[in-house]
Design a protein around this motif. Structure first.
Motif, PDB file in Angstrom:
ATOM      1  N   ASP A 137     -30.804  88.586  73.245  1.00 44.13           N
ATOM      2  CA  ASP A 137     -29.522  88.695  72.601  1.00 44.13           C
ATOM      3  C   ASP A 137     -29.173  89.881  71.505  1.00 44.13           C
ATOM      4  OD1 ASP A 137     -29.574  86.145  73.744  1.00 44.13           O
ATOM      5  OD2 ASP A 137     -29.931  85.022  71.996  1.00 44.13           O
ATOM      6  N   LYS A 138     -29.932  90.268  70.950  1.00 41.69           N
ATOM      7  CA  LYS A 138     -29.699  91.409  70.036  1.00 41.69           C
ATOM      8  C   LYS A 138     -29.783  92.695  70.770  1.00 41.69           C
ATOM      9  CE  LYS A 138     -31.805  88.661  66.307  1.00 41.69           C
ATOM     10  NZ  LYS A 138     -31.102  87.411  66.833  1.00 41.69           N
ATOM     11  N   LEU A 139     -30.603  92.817  71.704  1.00 40.32           N
ATOM     12  CA  LEU A 139     -30.409  94.088  72.512  1.00 40.32           C
ATOM     13  C   LEU A 139     -29.098  94.190  73.186  1.00 40.32           C
ATOM     14  CD1 LEU A 139     -33.903  94.405  74.448  1.00 40.32           C
ATOM     15  CD2 LEU A 139     -33.021  96.031  72.762  1.00 40.32           C
ATOM     16  N   LEU A 140     -28.766  93.215  73.722  1.00 38.71           N
ATOM     17  CA  LEU A 140     -27.441  93.182  74.579  1.00 38.71           C
ATOM     18  C   LEU A 140     -26.156  93.454  73.502  1.00 38.71           C
ATOM     19  CD1 LEU A 140     -25.776  92.300  76.946  1.00 38.71           C
ATOM     20  CD2 LEU A 140     -25.502  90.182  76.078  1.00 38.71           C
ATOM     21  N   VAL A 141     -25.990  92.722  72.186  1.00 35.82           N
ATOM     22  CA  VAL A 141     -24.978  92.927  71.567  1.00 35.82           C
ATOM     23  C   VAL A 141     -25.004  94.401  70.790  1.00 35.82           C
ATOM     24  CG1 VAL A 141     -24.012  92.191  69.426  1.00 35.82           C
ATOM     25  CG2 VAL A 141     -24.593  90.489  70.972  1.00 35.82           C
ATOM     26  N   ALA A 142     -26.327  94.753  70.393  1.00 33.61           N
ATOM     27  CA  ALA A 142     -26.527  95.940  69.850  1.00 33.61           C
ATOM     28  C   ALA A 142     -26.265  97.105  70.605  1.00 33.61           C
ATOM     29  CB  ALA A 142     -27.859  96.054  69.091  1.00 33.61           C
ATOM     30  N   ALA A 143     -26.788  97.101  71.718  1.00 35.85           N
ATOM     31  CA  ALA A 143     -26.373  98.251  73.024  1.00 35.85           C
ATOM     32  C   ALA A 143     -24.926  98.370  73.187  1.00 35.85           C
ATOM     33  CB  ALA A 143     -27.137  98.039  74.138  1.00 35.85           C
ATOM     34  N   VAL A 144     -24.263  97.284  73.317  1.00 32.95           N
ATOM     35  CA  VAL A 144     -22.780  97.290  73.497  1.00 32.95           C
ATOM     36  C   VAL A 144     -21.885  97.864  72.451  1.00 32.95           C
ATOM     37  CG1 VAL A 144     -20.790  96.188  74.230  1.00 32.95           C
ATOM     38  CG2 VAL A 144     -23.106  95.477  75.484  1.00 32.95           C
ATOM     39  N   LEU A 145     -22.392  97.302  71.288  1.00 34.37           N
ATOM     40  CA  LEU A 145     -21.703  97.583  70.055  1.00 34.37           C
ATOM     41  C   LEU A 145     -21.716  98.984  69.617  1.00 34.37           C
ATOM     42  CD1 LEU A 145     -22.412  95.067  67.556  1.00 34.37           C
ATOM     43  CD2 LEU A 145     -20.502  95.249  68.682  1.00 34.37           C
ATOM     44  N   ILE A 146     -22.849  99.725  69.955  1.00 38.70           N
ATOM     45  CA  ILE A 146     -23.372 101.075  69.834  1.00 38.70           C
ATOM     46  C   ILE A 146     -22.370 101.970  70.858  1.00 38.70           C
ATOM     47  CG2 ILE A 146     -24.982 102.955  69.812  1.00 38.70           C
ATOM     48  CD1 ILE A 146     -26.841 100.873  68.657  1.00 38.70           C
ATOM     49  N   SER A 147     -22.158 101.633  72.309  1.00 35.26           N
ATOM     50  CA  SER A 147     -21.550 102.340  73.234  1.00 35.26           C
ATOM     51  C   SER A 147     -20.323 102.160  72.852  1.00 35.26           C
ATOM     52  CB  SER A 147     -21.967 101.387  74.554  1.00 35.26           C
ATOM     53  OG  SER A 147     -23.163 101.352  74.894  1.00 35.26           O
ATOM     54  N   LEU A 148     -19.598 101.054  72.164  1.00 35.44           N
ATOM     55  CA  LEU A 148     -18.184 100.837  71.960  1.00 35.44           C
ATOM     56  C   LEU A 148     -17.874 102.000  70.760  1.00 35.44           C
ATOM     57  CD1 LEU A 148     -17.988  97.130  72.139  1.00 35.44           C
ATOM     58  CD2 LEU A 148     -16.765  98.996  73.597  1.00 35.44           C
ATOM     59  N   VAL A 149     -18.747 101.959  69.798  1.00 36.05           N
ATOM     60  CA  VAL A 149     -18.559 103.089  68.695  1.00 36.05           C
ATOM     61  C   VAL A 149     -18.527 104.581  69.339  1.00 36.05           C
ATOM     62  CG1 VAL A 149     -19.742 104.145  66.671  1.00 36.05           C
ATOM     63  CG2 VAL A 149     -19.727 101.735  66.810  1.00 36.05           C
ATOM     64  N   GLN A 150     -19.387 104.630  70.332  1.00 35.85           N
ATOM     65  CA  GLN A 150     -19.580 106.273  70.905  1.00 35.85           C
ATOM     66  C   GLN A 150     -18.160 106.306  71.544  1.00 35.85           C
ATOM     67  OE1 GLN A 150     -21.775 108.596  71.397  1.00 35.85           O
ATOM     68  NE2 GLN A 150     -20.828 109.708  72.592  1.00 35.85           N
ATOM     69  N   MET A 151     -17.550 105.376  72.156  1.00 38.21           N
ATOM     70  CA  MET A 151     -16.258 105.453  72.970  1.00 38.21           C
ATOM     71  C   MET A 151     -15.144 105.379  72.278  1.00 38.21           C
ATOM     72  SD  MET A 151     -17.483 102.626  76.008  1.00 38.21           S
ATOM     73  CE  MET A 151     -15.752 102.605  76.785  1.00 38.21           C
ATOM     74  N   ASN A 152     -15.381 105.396  70.635  1.00 39.68           N
ATOM     75  CA  ASN A 152     -14.213 104.926  69.648  1.00 39.68           C
ATOM     76  C   ASN A 152     -13.373 104.292  69.904  1.00 39.68           C
ATOM     77  OD1 ASN A 152     -14.955 107.706  68.383  1.00 39.68           O
ATOM     78  ND2 ASN A 152     -14.024 108.804  70.015  1.00 39.68           N
ATOM     79  N   LYS A 153     -14.106 103.022  70.370  1.00 40.16           N
ATOM     80  CA  LYS A 153     -13.530 101.777  70.403  1.00 40.16           C
ATOM     81  C   LYS A 153     -13.587 100.400  69.336  1.00 40.16           C
ATOM     82  CE  LYS A 153     -12.330 101.535  75.200  1.00 40.16           C
ATOM     83  NZ  LYS A 153     -10.899 101.198  75.285  1.00 40.16           N
ATOM     84  N   LEU A 154     -14.611 100.912  68.672  1.00 41.20           N
ATOM     85  CA  LEU A 154     -15.129 100.201  67.387  1.00 41.20           C
ATOM     86  C   LEU A 154     -15.389 101.048  66.173  1.00 41.20           C
ATOM     87  CD1 LEU A 154     -16.107  97.121  66.571  1.00 41.20           C
ATOM     88  CD2 LEU A 154     -18.134  97.753  67.475  1.00 41.20           C
ATOM     89  N   ASP A 155     -15.177 100.496  65.125  1.00 36.94           N
ATOM     90  CA  ASP A 155     -15.448 101.134  63.911  1.00 36.94           C
ATOM     91  C   ASP A 155     -16.807 100.828  63.771  1.00 36.94           C
ATOM     92  OD1 ASP A 155     -15.932 101.400  60.956  1.00 36.94           O
ATOM     93  OD2 ASP A 155     -13.618 101.253  60.863  1.00 36.94           O
ATOM     94  N   ALA A 156     -17.579 102.058  63.240  1.00 40.13           N
ATOM     95  CA  ALA A 156     -18.879 102.186  63.128  1.00 40.13           C
ATOM     96  C   ALA A 156     -19.233 100.899  61.938  1.00 40.13           C
ATOM     97  CB  ALA A 156     -19.514 103.264  62.867  1.00 40.13           C
ATOM     98  N   VAL A 157     -18.743 101.047  60.870  1.00 36.76           N
ATOM     99  CA  VAL A 157     -18.857  99.766  59.838  1.00 36.76           C
ATOM    100  C   VAL A 157     -18.982  98.608  60.205  1.00 36.76           C
ATOM    101  CG1 VAL A 157     -17.900  98.782  57.673  1.00 36.76           C
ATOM    102  CG2 VAL A 157     -17.725 101.373  58.215  1.00 36.76           C
ATOM    103  N   ILE A 158     -18.192  98.152  61.451  1.00 40.19           N
ATOM    104  CA  ILE A 158     -18.422  96.784  61.949  1.00 40.19           C
ATOM    105  C   ILE A 158     -19.660  96.642  62.654  1.00 40.19           C
ATOM    106  CG2 ILE A 158     -17.346  95.179  63.787  1.00 40.19           C
ATOM    107  CD1 ILE A 158     -14.604  96.319  63.054  1.00 40.19           C
ATOM    108  N   ALA A 159     -20.047  97.489  63.484  1.00 38.59           N
ATOM    109  CA  ALA A 159     -21.283  97.648  64.246  1.00 38.59           C
ATOM    110  C   ALA A 159     -22.526  97.494  63.171  1.00 38.59           C
ATOM    111  CB  ALA A 159     -21.402  98.937  65.100  1.00 38.59           C
ATOM    112  N   ILE A 160     -22.324  98.396  62.238  1.00 41.35           N
ATOM    113  CA  ILE A 160     -23.528  98.269  61.205  1.00 41.35           C
ATOM    114  C   ILE A 160     -23.650  97.039  60.627  1.00 41.35           C
ATOM    115  CG2 ILE A 160     -23.971  99.115  58.878  1.00 41.35           C
ATOM    116  CD1 ILE A 160     -22.748 101.912  59.840  1.00 41.35           C
TER     117      ILE A 160
END
Length: 192
Positions: free
Chosen positions: A81-104
């Protein structure tokens, strides 16, 4: 290896495939509807993510139903669960689709609660999932799908559901983490 553990492992193996489709651009024209556009990569990644996320409860249900709950499953399921969510969140930050603060916020909460669960296990106790934890998971999955699909279908009615769900996920995640620590403060030693 039982069926439940195989499902969990499949979820783990889907993580790099999702990340590949998010971060590697295929030279294919995106789908365009007026102002809205989406790449085939995003659609494929979203579909794989939905499949992976939907197996989250399935593996546990199968293990309990067939009385095949194993220590390996107890370890792999939350890890998947954590790998799935963390990997996608980090990818979304890389794509400039998600604020890094939210991912953190989201990833930090996962590490903190996992640490709390480990401390509990050392004392022979189990920190059960709370209702807030279940809400957190649902809101995070909804947020990720909205971001992967470029706010589809809300983009057509000019509602920033992706942004709203992102901040809602951050708030619920933060609250659920605080809730876990308050309810389990007896597990935290006063001093070492």
């Amino acid at each position: 290896m039982n069926l439940a553990n195989r499902i969990t492992l499949a979820r783990i193996f889907l993580v790099p495939i999702i990340v590949f489709f998010l971060l590697v651009r295929l030279d294919i024209e995106p789908i365009v509807f007026g102002e809205f556009q989406i790449t085939y990569n995003q659609i494929i990644a979203a579909l794989i993510f939905i499949i992976a996320a939907s197996t989250d409860g399935l593996d546990g249900y199968i293990a309990r139903k067939n009385k095949q709950v194993t220590n390996l499953g107890k370890l792999l399921d939350p890890l998947a669960d954590k790998l799935l969510v963390a990997a996608v969140l980090i990818s979304l930050v890389q794509m400039n689709k998600l604020d890094a603060v939210i991912a953190i916020i989201i990833i930090s909460r996962e590490f903190a609660v996992t640490g709390l669960r480990q401390v509990a296990l050392l004392d022979g106790k189990v920190v059960a999932a709370s209702n807030w934890g279940k809400w957190k998971t649902g809101v995070q999955i909804t947020m990720i799908i909205a971001l992967l699909l470029n706010n589809f279908p809300f983009a057509f009615i000019d509602v920033r559901f992706d942004l709203i769900s992102s901040w809602l996920a951050a708030l619920i995640t933060l609250y659920s983490g605080i809730d876990y620590f308050i309810k389990n403060k007896n597990l935290i030693p006063a001093s070492e």
